[in-house]
Design a protein around this motif. Structure first.
Motif, PDB file in Angstrom:
ATOM      1  N   PRO A  28       1.544  36.369 -36.958  1.00 45.37           N
ATOM      2  CA  PRO A  28       1.274  35.166 -36.160  1.00 45.37           C
ATOM      3  C   PRO A  28       2.357  34.858 -35.121  1.00 45.37           C
ATOM      4  O   PRO A  28       2.070  34.261 -34.090  1.00 45.37           O
ATOM      5  CB  PRO A  28       1.202  34.056 -37.210  1.00 45.37           C
ATOM      6  N   PHE A  29       3.575  35.278 -35.352  1.00 42.83           N
ATOM      7  CA  PHE A  29       4.652  35.039 -34.392  1.00 42.83           C
ATOM      8  C   PHE A  29       4.645  36.066 -33.261  1.00 42.83           C
ATOM      9  O   PHE A  29       5.166  35.812 -32.180  1.00 42.83           O
ATOM     10  CB  PHE A  29       6.010  35.068 -35.096  1.00 42.83           C
ATOM     11  N   LEU A  30       4.053  37.240 -33.510  1.00 44.07           N
ATOM     12  CA  LEU A  30       4.002  38.299 -32.509  1.00 44.07           C
ATOM     13  C   LEU A  30       2.769  38.236 -31.614  1.00 44.07           C
ATOM     14  O   LEU A  30       2.713  38.907 -30.592  1.00 44.07           O
ATOM     15  CB  LEU A  30       4.028  39.673 -33.198  1.00 44.07           C
ATOM     16  N   ALA A  31       1.781  37.443 -31.994  1.00 40.96           N
ATOM     17  CA  ALA A  31       0.527  37.359 -31.239  1.00 40.96           C
ATOM     18  C   ALA A  31       0.794  36.804 -29.846  1.00 40.96           C
ATOM     19  O   ALA A  31       1.406  35.749 -29.697  1.00 40.96           O
ATOM     20  CB  ALA A  31      -0.473  36.483 -31.979  1.00 40.96           C
ATOM     21  N   PRO A  32       0.305  37.495 -28.799  1.00 36.07           N
ATOM     22  CA  PRO A  32       0.585  37.043 -27.435  1.00 36.07           C
ATOM     23  C   PRO A  32      -0.188  35.796 -27.008  1.00 36.07           C
ATOM     24  O   PRO A  32       0.226  35.094 -26.097  1.00 36.07           O
ATOM     25  CB  PRO A  32       0.193  38.241 -26.578  1.00 36.07           C
ATOM     26  N   TYR A  33      -1.328  35.519 -27.636  1.00 39.85           N
ATOM     27  CA  TYR A  33      -2.155  34.365 -27.282  1.00 39.85           C
ATOM     28  C   TYR A  33      -2.536  33.608 -28.554  1.00 39.85           C
ATOM     29  O   TYR A  33      -2.438  34.139 -29.654  1.00 39.85           O
ATOM     30  CB  TYR A  33      -3.443  34.805 -26.575  1.00 39.85           C
ATOM     31  N   ASP A  34      -3.027  32.393 -28.368  1.00 42.72           N
ATOM     32  CA  ASP A  34      -3.542  31.622 -29.491  1.00 42.72           C
ATOM     33  C   ASP A  34      -4.824  32.294 -29.981  1.00 42.72           C
ATOM     34  O   ASP A  34      -5.740  32.548 -29.203  1.00 42.72           O
ATOM     35  CB  ASP A  34      -3.822  30.190 -29.050  1.00 42.72           C
ATOM     36  N   ALA A  35      -4.894  32.591 -31.270  1.00 40.89           N
ATOM     37  CA  ALA A  35      -6.018  33.341 -31.819  1.00 40.89           C
ATOM     38  C   ALA A  35      -7.321  32.555 -31.811  1.00 40.89           C
ATOM     39  O   ALA A  35      -8.400  33.139 -31.849  1.00 40.89           O
ATOM     40  CB  ALA A  35      -5.694  33.784 -33.241  1.00 40.89           C
ATOM     41  N   LEU A  36      -7.255  31.238 -31.745  1.00 40.71           N
ATOM     42  CA  LEU A  36      -8.460  30.425 -31.808  1.00 40.71           C
ATOM     43  C   LEU A  36      -8.861  29.815 -30.469  1.00 40.71           C
ATOM     44  O   LEU A  36      -9.888  29.147 -30.372  1.00 40.71           O
ATOM     45  CB  LEU A  36      -8.268  29.298 -32.836  1.00 40.71           C
ATOM     46  N   LYS A  37      -8.075  30.043 -29.430  1.00 41.24           N
ATOM     47  CA  LYS A  37      -8.345  29.433 -28.132  1.00 41.24           C
ATOM     48  C   LYS A  37      -9.357  30.267 -27.351  1.00 41.24           C
ATOM     49  O   LYS A  37      -9.187  31.464 -27.158  1.00 41.24           O
ATOM     50  CB  LYS A  37      -7.059  29.312 -27.326  1.00 41.24           C
ATOM     51  N   ASN A  38     -10.424  29.620 -26.914  1.00 36.73           N
ATOM     52  CA  ASN A  38     -11.441  30.273 -26.094  1.00 36.73           C
ATOM     53  C   ASN A  38     -10.987  30.270 -24.635  1.00 36.73           C
ATOM     54  O   ASN A  38     -10.282  29.381 -24.190  1.00 36.73           O
ATOM     55  CB  ASN A  38     -12.774  29.552 -26.201  1.00 36.73           C
ATOM     56  N   SER A  39     -11.412  31.298 -23.888  1.00 29.54           N
ATOM     57  CA  SER A  39     -11.089  31.353 -22.462  1.00 29.54           C
ATOM     58  C   SER A  39     -12.309  31.862 -21.696  1.00 29.54           C
ATOM     59  O   SER A  39     -13.338  32.208 -22.278  1.00 29.54           O
ATOM     60  CB  SER A  39      -9.881  32.264 -22.217  1.00 29.54           C
ATOM     61  N   ALA A  40     -12.184  31.927 -20.394  1.00 32.19           N
ATOM     62  CA  ALA A  40     -13.282  32.389 -19.549  1.00 32.19           C
ATOM     63  C   ALA A  40     -13.356  33.918 -19.510  1.00 32.19           C
ATOM     64  O   ALA A  40     -14.308  34.459 -18.949  1.00 32.19           O
ATOM     65  CB  ALA A  40     -13.113  31.832 -18.146  1.00 32.19           C
ATOM     66  N   ASP A  41     -12.392  34.604 -20.086  1.00 32.78           N
ATOM     67  CA  ASP A  41     -12.369  36.077 -20.082  1.00 32.78           C
ATOM     68  C   ASP A  41     -13.265  36.614 -21.196  1.00 32.78           C
ATOM     69  O   ASP A  41     -12.800  37.152 -22.191  1.00 32.78           O
ATOM     70  CB  ASP A  41     -10.938  36.583 -20.274  1.00 32.78           C
ATOM     71  N   ILE A  42     -14.571  36.499 -21.036  1.00 27.57           N
ATOM     72  CA  ILE A  42     -15.523  36.869 -22.085  1.00 27.57           C
ATOM     73  C   ILE A  42     -15.833  38.358 -22.018  1.00 27.57           C
ATOM     74  O   ILE A  42     -16.163  38.886 -20.956  1.00 27.57           O
ATOM     75  CB  ILE A  42     -16.807  36.033 -21.958  1.00 27.57           C
ATOM     76  N   LEU A  43     -15.707  39.031 -23.155  1.00 28.91           N
ATOM     77  CA  LEU A  43     -16.037  40.444 -23.328  1.00 28.91           C
ATOM     78  C   LEU A  43     -15.343  41.356 -22.318  1.00 28.91           C
ATOM     79  O   LEU A  43     -15.945  42.305 -21.814  1.00 28.91           O
ATOM     80  CB  LEU A  43     -17.556  40.652 -23.287  1.00 28.91           C
TER      81      LEU A  43
END
Length: 70
Positions: free
Chosen positions: A31-46
């Motif tokens: 969890p400390f190494l993850a570059p982004y929030d694992a639960l946050k949605n964004s517009a970069d879909i698929l």
């Protein structure tokens, strides 16, 4: 204790111990190494794998690498 030392002397036992240690380290530090929030949605879909998202994004725009580490 003797069974553990005997198992670690074999090649398969040593490899298993290294893999187990790596999994434990990633479970604690992931969890400390993850570059982004694992639960946050964004517009970069698929999006496919890229320099920004190494493993790509899922159908909700979440970073797959961050979800694997978290």
């Amino acid at each position: 204790m003797k069974a553990i030392t005997d198992a670690l002397r074999t090649r398969a036992g040593a490899v298993a111990a290294i893999v187990l240690a790596a999994v434990l380290v990633l479970a604690v530090t992931g969890p400390f190494l993850a570059p982004y929030d694992a639960l946050k949605n964004s517009a970069d879909i698929l999006h496919p794998p890229s320099a920004q998202h190494w493993f790509g994004t899922d159908y909700l725009g979440r970073d797959v690498l961050s979800r694997m580490l978290a």
